[in-house]
Design a protein around this motif. Sequence first.
Motif, PDB file in Angstrom:
ATOM      1  N   GLU A   1      -6.300  -9.629 -32.837  1.00  0.00           N
ATOM      2  CA  GLU A   1      -6.230  -9.386 -31.394  1.00  0.00           C
ATOM      3  C   GLU A   1      -4.851  -9.729 -30.833  1.00  0.00           C
ATOM      4  N   THR A   2      -4.212 -10.767 -31.367  1.00  0.00           N
ATOM      5  CA  THR A   2      -2.851 -11.093 -30.936  1.00  0.00           C
ATOM      6  C   THR A   2      -1.895  -9.973 -31.322  1.00  0.00           C
TER       7      THR A   2
ATOM      8  N   TRP B   1       3.807  -4.540 -26.369  1.00  0.00           N
ATOM      9  CA  TRP B   1       5.013  -5.077 -25.734  1.00  0.00           C
ATOM     10  C   TRP B   1       6.257  -4.296 -26.163  1.00  0.00           C
ATOM     11  N   ARG B   2       7.248  -4.266 -25.298  1.00  0.00           N
ATOM     12  CA  ARG B   2       8.508  -3.611 -25.589  1.00  0.00           C
ATOM     13  C   ARG B   2       9.658  -4.523 -25.171  1.00  0.00           C
ATOM     14  N   PRO B   3      10.701  -4.665 -26.019  1.00  0.00           N
ATOM     15  CA  PRO B   3      11.855  -5.479 -25.632  1.00  0.00           C
ATOM     16  C   PRO B   3      12.432  -5.004 -24.302  1.00  0.00           C
ATOM     17  N   GLY B   4      12.750  -5.952 -23.446  1.00  0.00           N
ATOM     18  CA  GLY B   4      13.286  -5.636 -22.130  1.00  0.00           C
ATOM     19  C   GLY B   4      12.239  -5.506 -21.050  1.00  0.00           C
ATOM     20  N   ALA B   5      10.965  -5.453 -21.438  1.00  0.00           N
ATOM     21  CA  ALA B   5       9.891  -5.363 -20.449  1.00  0.00           C
ATOM     22  C   ALA B   5       9.578  -6.748 -19.890  1.00  0.00           C
ATOM     23  N   VAL B   6       8.983  -6.771 -18.722  1.00  0.00           N
ATOM     24  CA  VAL B   6       8.532  -8.015 -18.106  1.00  0.00           C
ATOM     25  C   VAL B   6       7.008  -7.985 -18.051  1.00  0.00           C
ATOM     26  N   VAL B   7       6.383  -9.057 -18.525  1.00  0.00           N
ATOM     27  CA  VAL B   7       4.924  -9.157 -18.484  1.00  0.00           C
ATOM     28  C   VAL B   7       4.538 -10.465 -17.805  1.00  0.00           C
TER      29      VAL B   7
ATOM     30  N   THR C   1       0.524 -15.148 -18.127  1.00  0.00           N
ATOM     31  CA  THR C   1      -0.790 -15.712 -17.827  1.00  0.00           C
ATOM     32  C   THR C   1      -1.871 -14.640 -17.932  1.00  0.00           C
ATOM     33  N   GLU C   2      -1.585 -13.471 -17.383  1.00  0.00           N
ATOM     34  CA  GLU C   2      -2.546 -12.367 -17.464  1.00  0.00           C
ATOM     35  C   GLU C   2      -2.690 -11.877 -18.903  1.00  0.00           C
ATOM     36  N   GLU C   3      -1.577 -11.816 -19.643  1.00  0.00           N
ATOM     37  CA  GLU C   3      -1.621 -11.334 -21.021  1.00  0.00           C
ATOM     38  C   GLU C   3      -2.437 -12.273 -21.915  1.00  0.00           C
ATOM     39  N   THR C   4      -2.231 -13.565 -21.776  1.00  0.00           N
ATOM     40  CA  THR C   4      -2.982 -14.492 -22.625  1.00  0.00           C
ATOM     41  C   THR C   4      -4.464 -14.510 -22.254  1.00  0.00           C
ATOM     42  N   PHE C   5      -4.779 -14.332 -20.974  1.00  0.00           N
ATOM     43  CA  PHE C   5      -6.181 -14.251 -20.561  1.00  0.00           C
ATOM     44  C   PHE C   5      -6.841 -13.009 -21.151  1.00  0.00           C
ATOM     45  N   ARG C   6      -6.100 -11.895 -21.155  1.00  0.00           N
ATOM     46  CA  ARG C   6      -6.632 -10.668 -21.762  1.00  0.00           C
ATOM     47  C   ARG C   6      -6.869 -10.891 -23.264  1.00  0.00           C
ATOM     48  N   LEU C   7      -5.939 -11.579 -23.919  1.00  0.00           N
ATOM     49  CA  LEU C   7      -6.067 -11.852 -25.354  1.00  0.00           C
ATOM     50  C   LEU C   7      -7.309 -12.699 -25.643  1.00  0.00           C
TER      51      LEU C   7
ATOM     52  N   THR D   1      -8.395 -21.541 -23.285  1.00  0.00           N
ATOM     53  CA  THR D   1      -7.363 -21.318 -24.295  1.00  0.00           C
ATOM     54  C   THR D   1      -6.206 -20.509 -23.742  1.00  0.00           C
ATOM     55  N   SER D   2      -6.499 -19.536 -22.898  1.00  0.00           N
ATOM     56  CA  SER D   2      -5.403 -18.722 -22.346  1.00  0.00           C
ATOM     57  C   SER D   2      -4.451 -19.580 -21.529  1.00  0.00           C
ATOM     58  N   SER D   3      -4.998 -20.541 -20.789  1.00  0.00           N
ATOM     59  CA  SER D   3      -4.149 -21.428 -19.996  1.00  0.00           C
ATOM     60  C   SER D   3      -3.229 -22.246 -20.894  1.00  0.00           C
ATOM     61  N   VAL D   4      -3.757 -22.758 -22.005  1.00  0.00           N
ATOM     62  CA  VAL D   4      -2.954 -23.560 -22.930  1.00  0.00           C
ATOM     63  C   VAL D   4      -1.811 -22.736 -23.512  1.00  0.00           C
ATOM     64  N   VAL D   5      -2.091 -21.516 -23.952  1.00  0.00           N
ATOM     65  CA  VAL D   5      -1.054 -20.674 -24.560  1.00  0.00           C
ATOM     66  C   VAL D   5       0.002 -20.286 -23.527  1.00  0.00           C
ATOM     67  N   ALA D   6      -0.435 -19.938 -22.314  1.00  0.00           N
ATOM     68  CA  ALA D   6       0.522 -19.568 -21.277  1.00  0.00           C
ATOM     69  C   ALA D   6       1.442 -20.735 -20.932  1.00  0.00           C
TER      70      ALA D   6
END
Length: 447
Positions: free
Chosen positions: A129-130, A137-143, A146-152, A268-273
Amino acid sequence: MNGDGVTAPAVALRHATAPGAWPLLGHLPHLATGPLAFLDSLPQHGDLVRVRMGLRDLHVVSDPGLVRRVLTDRRTFDRGGVLYDKVRAVLGNGLATCPNDEHRWQRRALQPAFHRALMERYAATMTAETDALTARWRPGAVVDITEETFRLTTAVAVRTLFSAGITAHAAEELRAALDVLLRGVYTRVVAPAVDLVPSPARHRYRRALARWRAGVAAIVAAYRAAGVDHGDALSLLLAARDGQGRRLSDDELGDQVATLVLAGAETTSSVVAWALRLLADHPETEARLHAELDTALGGRPVTGAELPGLPYTGDVVREVLRLYPPAWAVTRTATRETELAGRLLPPGSTLMCCLYLVHRRRDLFRDPELFDPGRWAAGEVSREAYVPFGLGATKCIGDDFGMTEATLALASVTSRWRLTPVSRRPPRPVPRIVLSPGPLPMLLAAR
């Protein structure tokens, strides 16, 4: 024990009443506008501090010995108080929220789903899943990390705990609804009357609650209809019996699903973020982590089998858990008269064990507000005062699951990506059920 590992002389525990109460409102304005700053001020007054929440009293506990007593003495303290009342309104009466007399059989029913023998299978799903997340993701993009880790972590929870799976659309609906609910629960704890006032926020909260309950009910219904044992948490619950020997109803199953998704996602998402942002703010720590990953992995994808060879990566996760424990405030209700720190508490008294404060005590941790994963290998941590997953019989059932997921996700992301904050302004923790860092826009660069 102090930060240098030296046993300190015993001191008498103190109780006090927090200063600065407003007429009628008590300390609610402080809890609403600057809750962590207000809580940070309490240990200087005592180890047990009475806080007024309107007409109610809340006793905040910040001494590790007192916390241990409150969380392990099940005859005197039960899960209760306004926090549990509001969380149960969202999650129902599942393992993380049920009172003591229901907890034993619920934990026994779920325990096989968290057996160590299953961790290898879970770890493979976590890694997959990670990889799926970062492939977009793409280099130069902004994500928003917090939202990405929650989705993961939501995807991991669904695939590991409910392996029959649900559609990507349904999973996203659950994630979006849960995000609204988690923001709203803290508001309802501090200001219960908010539900009495018509507002767009109240409408969003109620709409999210309806979507959440419908989504959970759909998962339960699909499992019942299939009649297949998938060997996962929900299959175990379908076969379980409660303390009276009866099967669980759909509503009771829904409560457990809600609890497991929350425990497997938001915490867990909070910890990773937090970890990704703290590493970006501490280049020397980030460089040491990169050196360990490069040496141990040699460019290979990380797997569960690699974790014993990544001790510093694990220490980064442990340090984040110290600074921002997901279960940062745990409440209990006294079921009988008892004495704490010299104060006599009548039955019905509400206590809040503030693990956020325990983990930041200056008498127990050197430079407690400093992000320093090196303190773990140096033996500078008071283990008695480090309780990110709780204590006793109600300790988090998924502690190994969460540590494995957070460490794998952190290793997988940082071995291939470097993330730079768009803003250098330090994030302020947002008190929800967990201490969220809030939105974290970060610029992606391939390593």
